[in-house]
Design a protein around this motif. Structure first.
Motif, PDB file in Angstrom:
ATOM      1  N   GLY A 177       6.229  -4.340  15.612  1.00  0.00           N
ATOM      2  CA  GLY A 177       5.135  -5.140  15.076  1.00  0.00           C
ATOM      3  C   GLY A 177       5.044  -5.078  13.562  1.00  0.00           C
ATOM      4  N   PRO A 178       3.885  -5.470  13.007  1.00  0.00           N
ATOM      5  CA  PRO A 178       3.670  -5.437  11.561  1.00  0.00           C
ATOM      6  C   PRO A 178       3.301  -4.032  11.085  1.00  0.00           C
ATOM      7  N   GLY A 179       2.811  -3.938   9.854  1.00  0.00           N
ATOM      8  CA  GLY A 179       2.313  -2.669   9.338  1.00  0.00           C
ATOM      9  C   GLY A 179       3.401  -1.638   9.157  1.00  0.00           C
TER      10      GLY A 179
ATOM     11  N   THR B 104       0.840  -1.200   0.000  1.00  0.00           N
ATOM     12  CA  THR B 104       0.000   0.000   0.000  1.00  0.00           C
ATOM     13  C   THR B 104       0.874   1.249   0.000  1.00  0.00           C
ATOM     14  N   GLU B 105       0.244   2.386  -0.287  1.00  0.00           N
ATOM     15  CA  GLU B 105       0.971   3.660  -0.356  1.00  0.00           C
ATOM     16  C   GLU B 105       1.653   3.987   0.971  1.00  0.00           C
TER      17      GLU B 105
ATOM     18  N   LEU C 151       5.651   4.266   2.012  1.00  0.00           N
ATOM     19  CA  LEU C 151       6.163   5.475   2.653  1.00  0.00           C
ATOM     20  C   LEU C 151       6.989   5.119   3.887  1.00  0.00           C
ATOM     21  N   GLY C 152       6.526   4.135   4.656  1.00  0.00           N
ATOM     22  CA  GLY C 152       7.271   3.693   5.829  1.00  0.00           C
ATOM     23  C   GLY C 152       8.623   3.097   5.470  1.00  0.00           C
ATOM     24  N   VAL C 153       8.659   2.301   4.399  1.00  0.00           N
ATOM     25  CA  VAL C 153       9.926   1.721   3.944  1.00  0.00           C
ATOM     26  C   VAL C 153      10.887   2.833   3.542  1.00  0.00           C
ATOM     27  N   ALA C 154      10.385   3.812   2.788  1.00  0.00           N
ATOM     28  CA  ALA C 154      11.234   4.925   2.361  1.00  0.00           C
ATOM     29  C   ALA C 154      11.745   5.718   3.554  1.00  0.00           C
TER      30      ALA C 154
END
Length: 261
Positions: free
Chosen positions: A104-106, A79-80, A84-87
């Protein structure tokens, strides 16, 4: 999930199947008791609480400069917001910061994944929950806590900034706790950055229209929250804040009276 498949991490312990407790450690600590039951239970819990502080301090004391990143556990890969979190995690790693999440996840997983993939230190601080939420696979250093308040101390003590990605009640709790600590000078002022303008704009508008207009906060308190969509800008905000703090400390040291002759 069948009874045999159920499991729960409780600090260093693991329970499976019918051995999984019906309540969490926090719940048992905070539950009301009879007039004398606490005499036989709560004083002994102090030792367990103390051990979590000791283990947490020992685990994190040698981290490099770090940033705590908060966000929802419910955001799915692909998902978008997940991207964004990975970046965000990758940019922090490239800038030399360790990334601390709730493990955790997400969004937490996304930030850890980005940090680890970019060669940075990826840290996860998990918590015992009624439903199992194991540490995600992108963590270099991790610990699962029994007590929320011990875990929160670690988020604050070992971070030089807070980055807040889209999230729910837990993320809001961490966000407002960070702002309160900065506002009341309980911690040295450090940046709190909301990432995702479209997600956070309504909250910021409510703070301005309800809290500021009713004089429940000071005008300068609005500066405690910065907002952007750009991970590069987040890094710039953090770096500038640290330079400003270093300059202020240097000027204060110069103004301080020297030793008496």
């Amino acid at each position: 999930m069948t009874e045999e498949e159920q499991y729960r991490h409780v600090g260093p312990l693991t329970y499976r199947g019918r051995a999984v407790p019906n309540t969490t450690t926090d719940q048992r600590l905070l539950d009301a008791r009879g007039p004398s039951d606490w005499v036989h239970t709560d004083p002994w819990r102090v030792l367990r609480i103390q051990s979590e502080f000791v283990e947490g301090f020992g685990l994190l004391s040698e981290l490099p400069s770090a940033v705590s990143v908060f966000g929802s556990a419910r955001i799915k890969p692909g998902t978008e917001y997940y991207d964004l979190g990975v970046a965000m995690g990758a940019k922090l790693a490239e800038a030399g910061y360790a990334t601390i999440t709730g493990g955790g996840p997400g969004m937490m997983e996304a930030a850890n994944k980005g940090a680890q993939g970019a060669g940075g230190m990826s840290v996860g601080l998990g918590i015992e929950l009624p439903f199992e939420q194991s540490l995600n696979p992108y963590i270099d250093v991790g610990m699962t806590f029994r007590y929320f308040f011990v875990r929160k101390t670690m988020f604050v003590k070992y971070a030089q900034a807070f980055v807040v990605l889209p999230g729910g009640f837990g993320t809001l709790d961490e966000l407002f706790e960070a702002i309160t600590l900065v506002q009341t000078n309980k911690v040295t002022r450090f940046p709190v950055v909301l990432v995702g303008r479209s997600f956070w704009a309504g909250l910021r508008e409510w703070i301005e229209s309800s809290l500021l207009e009713n004089k429940l906060i000071n005008p300068g308190d609005m500066d405690l929250l910065q907002m952007t969509d750009d991970p590069d800008e987040v890094v710039d905000i953090i770096r500038k804040s640290h330079l400003d703090i270093a300059q202020q400390q240097s000027e204060a040291a110069r103004r301080a009276p020297g030793p008496q002759q």
